[in-house]
Design a protein around this motif. Structure first.
Motif, PDB file in Angstrom:
ATOM      1  N   SER A  49       0.837  -0.997  -0.015  1.00 58.58           N
ATOM      2  CA  SER A  49      -0.062  -0.027   0.032  1.00 58.58           C
ATOM      3  C   SER A  49       0.790   1.277  -0.128  1.00 58.58           C
ATOM      4  O   SER A  49       0.485   2.219  -0.451  1.00 58.58           O
ATOM      5  CB  SER A  49      -1.079   0.070   1.052  1.00 58.58           C
ATOM      6  OG  SER A  49      -1.856  -0.999   1.131  1.00 58.58           O
ATOM      7  N   ASN A  50       2.100   1.351   0.600  1.00 65.03           N
ATOM      8  CA  ASN A  50       2.790   2.472   0.756  1.00 65.03           C
ATOM      9  C   ASN A  50       3.971   2.444  -0.377  1.00 65.03           C
ATOM     10  O   ASN A  50       4.721   3.635  -0.361  1.00 65.03           O
ATOM     11  CB  ASN A  50       3.612   2.600   1.948  1.00 65.03           C
ATOM     12  CG  ASN A  50       2.535   2.451   3.079  1.00 65.03           C
ATOM     13  OD1 ASN A  50       1.376   3.318   3.171  1.00 65.03           O
ATOM     14  ND2 ASN A  50       2.823   2.007   4.199  1.00 65.03           N
ATOM     15  N   PHE A  51       3.674   1.726  -1.239  1.00 60.55           N
ATOM     16  CA  PHE A  51       4.783   1.686  -2.446  1.00 60.55           C
ATOM     17  C   PHE A  51       4.283   2.510  -3.676  1.00 60.55           C
ATOM     18  O   PHE A  51       2.738   2.589  -3.818  1.00 60.55           O
ATOM     19  CB  PHE A  51       5.160   0.334  -2.864  1.00 60.55           C
ATOM     20  CG  PHE A  51       5.763  -0.323  -1.799  1.00 60.55           C
ATOM     21  CD1 PHE A  51       7.290  -0.530  -2.227  1.00 60.55           C
ATOM     22  CD2 PHE A  51       5.472  -0.704  -0.805  1.00 60.55           C
ATOM     23  CE1 PHE A  51       7.956  -1.573  -1.505  1.00 60.55           C
ATOM     24  CE2 PHE A  51       6.280  -1.561   0.276  1.00 60.55           C
ATOM     25  CZ  PHE A  51       7.648  -1.808  -0.104  1.00 60.55           C
ATOM     26  N   TYR A  52       4.999   2.992  -4.451  1.00 59.31           N
ATOM     27  CA  TYR A  52       4.771   3.839  -5.558  1.00 59.31           C
ATOM     28  C   TYR A  52       4.152   2.853  -6.558  1.00 59.31           C
ATOM     29  O   TYR A  52       4.698   1.632  -6.761  1.00 59.31           O
ATOM     30  CB  TYR A  52       5.849   4.348  -6.131  1.00 59.31           C
ATOM     31  CG  TYR A  52       5.710   5.208  -7.451  1.00 59.31           C
ATOM     32  CD1 TYR A  52       4.889   6.276  -7.488  1.00 59.31           C
ATOM     33  CD2 TYR A  52       6.092   4.660  -8.832  1.00 59.31           C
ATOM     34  CE1 TYR A  52       4.619   6.770  -8.760  1.00 59.31           C
ATOM     35  CE2 TYR A  52       5.942   5.235  -9.869  1.00 59.31           C
ATOM     36  CZ  TYR A  52       5.175   6.550  -9.939  1.00 59.31           C
ATOM     37  OH  TYR A  52       4.701   7.108 -11.073  1.00 59.31           O
ATOM     38  N   ARG A  53       2.998   3.421  -7.312  1.00 60.27           N
ATOM     39  CA  ARG A  53       2.399   2.336  -8.237  1.00 60.27           C
ATOM     40  C   ARG A  53       3.093   2.348  -9.713  1.00 60.27           C
ATOM     41  O   ARG A  53       2.474   2.794 -10.640  1.00 60.27           O
ATOM     42  CB  ARG A  53       0.947   2.575  -8.309  1.00 60.27           C
ATOM     43  CG  ARG A  53       0.084   2.197  -6.975  1.00 60.27           C
ATOM     44  CD  ARG A  53      -1.147   2.644  -6.962  1.00 60.27           C
ATOM     45  NE  ARG A  53      -2.056   1.454  -5.950  1.00 60.27           N
ATOM     46  CZ  ARG A  53      -2.007   1.426  -5.007  1.00 60.27           C
ATOM     47  NH1 ARG A  53      -0.911   1.769  -4.192  1.00 60.27           N
ATOM     48  NH2 ARG A  53      -2.806   0.498  -4.389  1.00 60.27           N
ATOM     49  N   GLY A  54       4.307   1.918  -9.617  1.00 54.29           N
ATOM     50  CA  GLY A  54       5.048   1.849 -11.023  1.00 54.29           C
ATOM     51  C   GLY A  54       6.412   1.181 -10.331  1.00 54.29           C
ATOM     52  O   GLY A  54       6.640   1.027  -9.317  1.00 54.29           O
TER      53      GLY A  54
END
Length: 159
Positions: A49-54
């Motif tokens: 959830s706290n990660f960049y979506r890329g």
């Protein structure tokens, strides 16, 4: 030379397909493939959830890598109505950047959709995809260091 439980190499940030982040013009995934995959991975036990979506695409040349033991492995993940189910593995790593004499390290995962089940968007053999928290001011061509436990990923010179 002593034995180290970690491997670390310098890599260069290179452009990817832009499909994971939604930067491509692929109408099937307007918000990116990770926007669709992350909620599924969260339900399977990997909280991204706290990660960049890329993904950050790292060219390891002149090094190569060998994947060993993942922290997470998911089989037959049906995340898209447009593509068949895929298998995914996640290998822990850290990526360090240096900008203006300031160094910062980010902990994340090598994101590895298994090529045997991945129908499109294959990477060059020396490029590795990493999923991390957002890194401000990261640019193509920048050199970073990627570090991983040898039991997960090992790096070696490729000739």
């Amino acid at each position: 030379m002593g034995f180290s439980e970690f491997s670390e190499v310098t890599a260069k940030v290179v452009p990817g397909y832009g499909v994971a982040s939604g930067k491509s013009e692929d109408g099937r995934f307007p918000d990116g493939t990770l926007d669709l995959q992350i909620p599924i991975f969260n339900k399977l036990g990997l909280n991204l959830s706290n990660f960049y979506r890329g993904t950050l695409n790292l060219d390891l040349s002149p090094y190569s890598y060998r994947l060993a033991q993942p922290d997470y492995e998911f089989e037959k993940v049906k995340w898209s109505k447009f593509l068949p189910a895929e298998n995914f593995s996640f290998y822990p790593c850290s990526v360090s950047t240096s900008c203006n004499s300031f160094s910062e390290s980010f902990t994340g995962f090598v994101y590895w959709p298994h090529p045997s089940t991945k129908p499109e968007f294959h990477q060059d053999s020396n490029v590795i995809e990493v999923i991390l928290p957002f890194i401000p001011d990261i640019k193509y061509g920048v050199e970073v260091k990627i570090k991983a436990l040898n039991e997960s990923i090992s790096f070696s010179a490729s000739f």
